[in-house]
Scaffold this active site. Structure first.
Site, PDB file in Angstrom:
ATOM      1  N   HIS A  68       0.816  -1.222   0.000  1.00 24.53           N
ATOM      2  CA  HIS A  68       0.000   0.000   0.000  1.00 24.53           C
ATOM      3  C   HIS A  68       0.850   1.272   0.000  1.00 24.53           C
ATOM      4  O   HIS A  68       0.316   2.369  -0.129  1.00 24.53           O
ATOM      5  CB  HIS A  68      -0.937   0.024   1.216  1.00 24.53           C
ATOM      6  CG  HIS A  68      -0.234   0.364   2.490  1.00 24.53           C
ATOM      7  ND1 HIS A  68       0.608  -0.528   3.128  1.00 24.53           N
ATOM      8  CD2 HIS A  68      -0.209   1.491   3.213  1.00 24.53           C
ATOM      9  CE1 HIS A  68       1.111   0.051   4.211  1.00 24.53           C
ATOM     10  NE2 HIS A  68       0.630   1.281   4.291  1.00 24.53           N
ATOM     11  N   HIS A  83       1.848   6.928  -0.381  1.00 30.24           N
ATOM     12  CA  HIS A  83       0.996   6.130   0.501  1.00 30.24           C
ATOM     13  C   HIS A  83      -0.388   6.037  -0.132  1.00 30.24           C
ATOM     14  O   HIS A  83      -1.156   6.988  -0.093  1.00 30.24           O
ATOM     15  CB  HIS A  83       0.923   6.784   1.882  1.00 30.24           C
ATOM     16  CG  HIS A  83       0.295   5.912   2.922  1.00 30.24           C
ATOM     17  ND1 HIS A  83      -1.063   5.684   2.972  1.00 30.24           N
ATOM     18  CD2 HIS A  83       0.847   5.207   3.933  1.00 30.24           C
ATOM     19  CE1 HIS A  83      -1.319   4.887   3.988  1.00 30.24           C
ATOM     20  NE2 HIS A  83      -0.180   4.569   4.587  1.00 30.24           N
TER      21      HIS A  83
END
Length: 162
Positions: A68, A83
């Protein structure tokens, strides 16, 4: 010739948008870690698709096991964190696919990660994706004015060594 002998340290670095979508200021990110700039200066993108491209020429210094988030470092020493979404770590990698590994060298536009945007919308707090210069204390960080962004080509941030 001297640059070849002593290394080419960029003094100004252009960071392209790693995602296509709409620019969102960090202050608008619904997570205090990012909105209060605890991780550093930067910007966020509301993605329109699930493809993350390298915003710089550099090295992958961290790829989270859940895929992620990814960290890159440039020749000038700028460290960039991408992110994907908020609270996406809880998805435990579901819907994410990495195309790079730690230690890989990348160029602007190289595919880093793909993700299922609809799944992130369903399972995460937000799809807003912060792009942070994690060592921004060492750099002057200027965010471009563009609002609509194209992955791998729209200039997003200019970073200059202090």
């Amino acid at each position: 010739m001297f640059k070849k002998l002593f290394g080419n340290k960029e003094t100004e670095l252009k960071v392209a948008s790693p995602l296509s979508g709409k620019k969102v200021t960090l202050e608008e990110v619904p997570d205090p870690v990012f909105s209060q700039k605890m991780m550093g200066e930067g910007i966020a993108v509301e993605p329109k698709d699930g493809e993350v491209l390298s915003p710089v020429e550099g090295t992958i210094v961290q790829l989270f096991p859940t895929k992620h988030a990814v960290g890159l470092e440039t020749k000038s020493g700028a460290e960039i964190l991408i992110h994907i979404g908020l609270e996406t770590v809880a998805m435990d990698g579901e819907g994410f696919e990495a195309f790079v590994s730690q230690g890989d060298k990348v160029k602007v536009g190289d595919k880093l990660i793909s993700f299922d945007l609809d799944l992130v919308k369903e399972k995460a707090k937000s799809t807003v994706t912060p792009i942070i210069i994690t060592n921004s204390d060492d750099f002057d960080v200027h965010v471009a004015e563009e609002v609509e962004l194209t992955a791998g080509s729209t200039p997003l941030i200019t970073v200059k060594k202090k």
